[in-house]
Design an enzyme around this catalytic site. Structure first.
Site, PDB file in Angstrom:
ATOM      1  N   CYS A 137      85.829  15.452  28.017  1.00  0.00           N
ATOM      2  CA  CYS A 137      85.693  14.536  26.881  1.00  0.00           C
ATOM      3  C   CYS A 137      86.907  14.808  26.003  1.00  0.00           C
ATOM      4  O   CYS A 137      87.964  15.154  26.533  1.00  0.00           O
ATOM      5  CB  CYS A 137      84.355  14.712  26.165  1.00  0.00           C
ATOM      6  SG  CYS A 137      83.960  16.410  25.684  1.00  0.00           S
ATOM      7  N   ALA A 138      86.813  14.659  24.717  1.00  0.00           N
ATOM      8  CA  ALA A 138      87.981  14.883  23.860  1.00  0.00           C
ATOM      9  C   ALA A 138      88.320  16.369  23.766  1.00  0.00           C
ATOM     10  O   ALA A 138      89.462  16.776  23.974  1.00  0.00           O
ATOM     11  CB  ALA A 138      87.730  14.303  22.470  1.00  0.00           C
TER      12      ALA A 138
END
Length: 199
Positions: A137-138
Site C-alpha cells: 500500500c502506501a
C-alpha cells in the site's frame, strides 16, 4: 493449554517469548489488546519485508522499484493503494509480473473485508505455483498488512493472533482499528464461535 506451531518448520525458532491470550468475545477490548501485541513488532527499516515464505509486505517505493522486484524474483503484485486515476499495472508492462489492484482507503470506516477473499485467492494461487508475491500500500503497515493477515487466516488456517505474531517478527504493522475489528469478525466466522486464542 499447549500450543503446537502451525508455522513452517524454519519459522519454529522464532516463537514469541511471552504468552499471549486474547479474548475475542469483547471486540473493543480485543482491539486494544491486539494493538498492544502489534506494538511489540519489529521496527520498519526496509521498504519491503518477507513475512511468510515468498510473501512480502511493502510500501509504494518497493512496488515501483522494478530492479529490486526482479532481484527478489517477484511474480505477483497486489496493490491495496490502487487508484482509477493512476493505473498501477502500467509500471509492470514488459515484465512477467501479474498485478491485482484493490482500491482501498486507510480509514477505520472502510470495508476492507469485502476484499479478503479476492486478495487471499490471488496470493494463494501465486504461492501455490511457486510465485513470489509483494502486497503493498502506501506505507506497508495497514491496508497491505490487513490483506496478508486475512490470507494467513483464510488459506494457512492460522488464528488472527498467530497471523499477527508471524508477521510482526519481520515487519512492524499496525492495521487501523476498523480493519482489526473486521479481522476479528473474520476469525469469528472461521471458527464458528467466539473463543480465546493462545500462543
Amino acid at each position: 493449554m499447549s500450543f503446537s506451531s502451525k508455522f513452517p518448520p524454519s519459522w519454529n525458532d522464532k516463537a514469541p517469548i511471552r504468552k499471549v491470550e486474547i479474548d475475542l468475545s469483547s471486540p473493543g477490548l480485543a482491539v486494544f489488546e491486539l494493538e498492544r501485541l502489534l506494538f511489540t513488532g519489529k521496527a520498519i527499516v526496509n521498504h519491503a519485508d518477507e513475512v511468510w515464505p515468498r510473501l512480502y509486505i511493502g510500501d509504494q517505493h518497493s512496488a515501483m522499484n522494478i530492479a529490486q522486484l526482479a532481484n527478489h524474483r517477484v511474480t505477483h503484485v497486489l496493490n491495496a493503494n490502487h487508484s482509477k486515476r493512476r493505473d498501477g499495472a502500467e509500471i509492470y508492462q514488459g515484465t512477467n509480473i501479474k498485478y491485482l489492484g484493490i482500491e482501498a482507503r486507510d480509514s477505520s470506516d472502510f470495508d476492507m473485508s469485502s476484499n479478503f477473499h479476492t486478495a487471499a485467492e490471488f496470493i494463494h494461487r501465486a504461492l501455490s505455483r511457486g510465485g513470489v508475491v509483494l502486497v503493498h500500500c502506501a506505507v506497508g503497515v495497514s491496508r497491505s498488512a490487513t490483506l496478508v493477515l486475512a490470507y494467513l487466516m483464510l488459506k494457512q488456517n492460522l488464528t488472527l493472533v498467530d497471523s499477527i505474531c508471524a508477521v510482526k517478527v519481520t515487519r512492524g504493522i499496525i492495521p487501523n482499528r476498523g480493519f482489526l475489528r473486521q479481522l476479528i469478525n473474520l476469525e469469528t466466522k472461521l471458527c464458528g464461535c467466539l473463543r480465546k486464542t493462545h500462543i
